[in-house]
Design an enzyme around this catalytic site. Structure first.
Site, PDB file in Angstrom:
ATOM      1  N   ALA A  43     -40.925  42.018  43.167  1.00  0.00           N
ATOM      2  CA  ALA A  43     -41.509  40.516  43.661  1.00  0.00           C
ATOM      3  C   ALA A  43     -40.721  39.339  43.109  1.00  0.00           C
ATOM      4  O   ALA A  43     -40.473  39.623  42.027  1.00  0.00           O
ATOM      5  CB  ALA A  43     -42.994  40.447  43.330  1.00  0.00           C
ATOM      6  N   PRO A  44     -40.602  38.400  43.849  1.00  0.00           N
ATOM      7  CA  PRO A  44     -39.858  37.256  43.472  1.00  0.00           C
ATOM      8  C   PRO A  44     -40.595  36.698  42.200  1.00  0.00           C
ATOM      9  O   PRO A  44     -41.814  36.749  41.987  1.00  0.00           O
ATOM     10  CB  PRO A  44     -39.934  36.081  44.495  1.00  0.00           C
ATOM     11  CG  PRO A  44     -40.203  37.020  45.691  1.00  0.00           C
ATOM     12  CD  PRO A  44     -41.120  38.140  45.199  1.00  0.00           C
ATOM     13  N   GLY A  45     -39.947  36.205  41.056  1.00  0.00           N
ATOM     14  CA  GLY A  45     -40.631  35.421  40.091  1.00  0.00           C
ATOM     15  C   GLY A  45     -40.145  35.927  38.988  1.00  0.00           C
ATOM     16  O   GLY A  45     -39.465  37.067  38.802  1.00  0.00           O
ATOM     17  N   ILE A  46     -40.942  35.334  37.869  1.00  0.00           N
ATOM     18  CA  ILE A  46     -40.387  35.854  36.545  1.00  0.00           C
ATOM     19  C   ILE A  46     -41.235  37.307  36.263  1.00  0.00           C
ATOM     20  O   ILE A  46     -42.455  37.012  36.464  1.00  0.00           O
ATOM     21  CB  ILE A  46     -40.790  34.644  35.292  1.00  0.00           C
ATOM     22  CG1 ILE A  46     -39.888  33.537  35.696  1.00  0.00           C
ATOM     23  CG2 ILE A  46     -40.724  35.224  33.808  1.00  0.00           C
ATOM     24  CD1 ILE A  46     -40.276  32.287  34.802  1.00  0.00           C
ATOM     25  N   LYS A  47     -40.758  38.114  35.517  1.00  0.00           N
ATOM     26  CA  LYS A  47     -41.445  39.285  35.533  1.00  0.00           C
ATOM     27  C   LYS A  47     -42.291  39.256  34.550  1.00  0.00           C
ATOM     28  O   LYS A  47     -42.276  38.586  33.457  1.00  0.00           O
ATOM     29  CB  LYS A  47     -40.347  40.579  34.971  1.00  0.00           C
ATOM     30  CG  LYS A  47     -39.353  40.827  35.902  1.00  0.00           C
ATOM     31  CD  LYS A  47     -38.427  41.924  35.411  1.00  0.00           C
ATOM     32  CE  LYS A  47     -37.355  42.116  36.473  1.00  0.00           C
ATOM     33  NZ  LYS A  47     -37.940  42.672  37.901  1.00  0.00           N
ATOM     34  N   GLY A  48     -43.604  39.937  34.661  1.00  0.00           N
ATOM     35  CA  GLY A  48     -44.847  39.649  33.760  1.00  0.00           C
ATOM     36  C   GLY A  48     -44.683  40.634  32.540  1.00  0.00           C
ATOM     37  O   GLY A  48     -43.645  41.404  32.524  1.00  0.00           O
ATOM     38  N   MET A  49     -45.357  40.380  31.507  1.00  0.00           N
ATOM     39  CA  MET A  49     -45.417  41.263  30.428  1.00  0.00           C
ATOM     40  C   MET A  49     -46.511  42.318  30.155  1.00  0.00           C
ATOM     41  O   MET A  49     -46.373  43.291  29.395  1.00  0.00           O
ATOM     42  CB  MET A  49     -45.639  40.208  28.985  1.00  0.00           C
ATOM     43  CG  MET A  49     -44.582  39.443  28.868  1.00  0.00           C
ATOM     44  SD  MET A  49     -44.863  38.345  27.220  1.00  0.00           S
ATOM     45  CE  MET A  49     -45.824  36.985  27.964  1.00  0.00           C
ATOM     46  N   LYS A  82     -49.319  45.690  42.301  1.00  0.00           N
ATOM     47  CA  LYS A  82     -49.297  45.650  41.079  1.00  0.00           C
ATOM     48  C   LYS A  82     -49.671  46.724  40.263  1.00  0.00           C
ATOM     49  O   LYS A  82     -50.678  47.183  40.351  1.00  0.00           O
ATOM     50  CB  LYS A  82     -50.196  44.366  40.437  1.00  0.00           C
ATOM     51  CG  LYS A  82     -49.998  43.062  41.358  1.00  0.00           C
ATOM     52  CD  LYS A  82     -50.917  42.178  41.280  1.00  0.00           C
ATOM     53  CE  LYS A  82     -50.835  41.160  39.840  1.00  0.00           C
ATOM     54  NZ  LYS A  82     -51.666  39.837  39.826  1.00  0.00           N
ATOM     55  N   ASP A  97     -58.305  37.325  45.516  1.00  0.00           N
ATOM     56  CA  ASP A  97     -58.784  38.775  45.422  1.00  0.00           C
ATOM     57  C   ASP A  97     -58.050  39.748  45.430  1.00  0.00           C
ATOM     58  O   ASP A  97     -56.544  39.579  45.860  1.00  0.00           O
ATOM     59  CB  ASP A  97     -59.756  38.627  46.684  1.00  0.00           C
ATOM     60  CG  ASP A  97     -60.850  39.673  46.396  1.00  0.00           C
ATOM     61  OD1 ASP A  97     -60.991  40.252  45.424  1.00  0.00           O
ATOM     62  OD2 ASP A  97     -61.393  40.152  47.745  1.00  0.00           O
TER      63      ASP A  97
END
Length: 590
Positions: free
Chosen positions: A315-321, A336, A371
């Site tokens: 997914a576009p964007g900064i990768k989550g931790m 997710k 949601d």
């Protein structure tokens, strides 16, 4: 196993569903009393209670069947016979749609989401397209031709409320003016108003929902939000006639409506005509049938996969931790998964992350939290994944991913509506859109806080922008209740050297928050900083947050209207020079 046992198991499942939905309707039926008595804490509790009925009754039925059958329930022929018997029971059943999802849930619970065989489940409905009839008419028609004022008076008189209208004729007069302004000048016949008999309740409002029919083929929606005064009288707050405004009312970032629906499929069909861009999954979710919405969403996913050939991508964007997120470019949702190990600064467990996501589902989302739907053993076609993406997913979550020659099976994942990450949106926004986005971001934080939600990690990457240009929060691993936080002002340094030290000169507790620091880690871009300072500088003041905490503790919650101020009747509109500004009224006592 005998045929009688197969029939008994099918009846047991349907009886369990009937018990669940009966309790669902009982809680829903209490919405009017909660609304009229302004018992807002009970409104929130009813939402949580109703959500939990489903899993509770699935567990009861599962235990009952396991006791009835012992270890003899796993043969293919027996399970197919049970499903066939269940299908027969649903032939004239008014809630066949969500009863099929309940059957799926029981089956998956029995087998703990292992060895799931699609032919034993209602992956596709056994009665696709059938719309059951309501016990009474779903809608009322108002077509006397006596003029809009008369039609609107009849609409208000037919409402089931027991409270009196504050000033019925005042509301009628302005509603009539609003409708006259949107009716075509060339209308050859008087308009017909068609309203759903049951009001839709959510938070502090009741919504009268229907449409204005111009002829057999043309209509536009009509939604009238009803609120209560401090003197326990009713008034109509706004008039919504635009599809986009009504679509936002039914948005994926809002809590579920309470609407008495003995045959949900018929209600969903009517709503689908009002809101043609909304899918069945979205509309079932909106009326509180979110477990069946999960089934409908899966069906929509299968149809999309059958009619597309693109591959999944990060997914576009900064990768989550904490989460790894991937999507299909042609599909409007993201997937997710929780990583096996988190970054060192994330001192939480997998169980806590799952609990945060459940909290969001049960809480008032005030249109600012997306949601989610939770799935287990979700199966994808292997050929839709590149080796690079699979390597990335397997590197962060190997414990929940199984890859075969033909399938990718993920033990646990969430689906969520895809949005443009806020940090990417503002990089490309023009001046007007940037100003609107920064204002929306600040409003999102304020409205969440007023609803007793502290986002925790307020970095721009954790917010998204919808197609309606609303800013919505979507990363929940650090959310907390506002009442749990300690908002503090940074004490002055003791010595000049304090400000140069690598460590703070003051103690910091686990729930301490220093709003002054938001400037430092949020507002790096000077242009964004200037806009935020202009529009929402109060968020840097601990006193602002402490005031919200006191309101919550004292039972005062701000009204957050799911429609722009310009749609409110004229006596409620603010006169701050910005008529489109979304209004948050003064808190009213609980």
């Amino acid at each position: 196993m005998t045929s009688a046992m197969e029939q008994l198991v099918a009846h047991t499942i349907l009886q369990g569903f009937d018990a669940m939905y009966g309790r669902f309707l009982d809680v829903t039926a209490g919405a009017q009393e909660r609304f009229e008595s302004q018992d807002w804490p009970a409104v929130q509790q009813a939402l949580k209670t109703r959500i939990n009925f489903y899993d509770h009754h699935v567990g009861l039925v599962t235990s009952q069947i396991q006791i009835m059958l012992g270890k003899q329930y796993a043969s293919h022929s027996f399970l197919m016979a049970v499903k066939n018997a269940y299908e027969d029971l649903l032939l004239d059943y008014p809630r066949y749609d969500i009863a099929e999802s309940f059957f799926n849930s029981v089956y998956c619970r029995i087998f703990e989401h292992r060895n799931i065989n699609r032919d034993k489940l209602f992956v596709h409905s056994s009665q696709e397209g059938r719309i059951p009839s309501y016990p009474t008419a779903l809608t009322r028609l108002y077509n006397t031709g006596a003029g809009l004022d008369t039609l609107l008076e009849r609409v208000m008189d037919d409402c089931p409320f027991t409270l009196c209208w504050e000033d019925k004729y005042r509301d009628i007069q302005e509603l009539s003016q609003r409708l006259q302004a949107v009716l075509p000048d060339t209308l050859s016949t008087p308009p017909v108003i068609e309203m759903i008999r049951e009001p839709f309740y959510r938070n502090k409002a009741a919504y009268l929902i229907g449409r204005v029919r111009l002829d057999d083929y043309q209509f536009f929606p009509l939604v009238l939000p009803v609120l209560t005064t401090a003197n326990n009288e009713l008034f109509i707050d706004a008039c919504l006639t635009n599809v986009d405004d009504v679509s936002i009312l039914f948005g994926f970032a809002r809590s579920y409506f309470m609407v008495y629906a003995p045959a949900p499929a018929a209600l969903v069909r009517f709503l689908g005509e009002l809101l043609p861009k909304k899918t069945k999954a979205e509309l079932y979710t909106a009326i509180g049938c979110q477990k069946h919405a999960k089934t409908e969403l899966y069906r929509e996913f299968l149809r999309h996969m059958a009619n597309s050939d693109d591959q999944f991508v990060p997914a576009p964007g900064i990768k989550g931790m904490v989460m790894s997120v991937f999507t299909l470019p042609s599909y409007g949702f993201v997937f997710k998964i929780i990583k096996d190990k988190f970054a060192p600064q994330k001192d939480i467990s997998h169980a806590v992350v799952k609990e945060k996501y459940r909290l969001v589902k049960e809480h008032d989302r005030v249109g600012r939290m997306a949601d989610t739907q939770e799935y287990r053993n979700f199966t994808f076609d292997r050929h839709r994944f590149s080796d690079e993406l699979l390597d990335e997913l397997l590197a962060v979550a190997p414990s929940i991913i199984t890859v075969t020659d033909t399938q990718v099976i993920i033990k646990h994942l969430y689906t969520e509506r895809r949005m443009i990450p806020f940090n990417l949106y503002i990089e490309q926004a023009n001046d007007d859109d940037l100003r609107h986005a920064v204002d929306e971001y600040g409003k999102a934080i304020k409205q969440l806080a007023a609803a007793n939600i502290f986002p925790g990690d307020m970095l721009f990457k954790n917010f998204g922008v919808t197609r309606h240009k609303r800013v919505v929060f979507y990363d929940y691993d650090e959310i907390s209740y506002m009442t749990e936080m300690n908002f503090r002002r940074i004490p002055p340094p003791r010595h000049p050297e304090d400000e140069l030290a690598s460590e703070p000169w003051y103690s910091v507790g686990i729930n301490d928050v220093f709003p002054e620091e938001f400037r430092t880690f949020l507002l790096i871009n000077p242009k964004v900083r200037a806009l935020f300072e202009e529009l929402h500088s109060d968020l840097f003041d601990p006193a602002y947050w402490q005031h919200l905490q006191h309101n919550i503790t004292d039972g005062l919650f701000e009204d957050v209207f799911p429609y722009p101020n310009s749609l409110r009747l004229s006596r409620f509109q603010v006169t701050d020079g910005n008529p489109e500004k979304e209004n948050m009224a003064e808190g009213r006592s609980l």
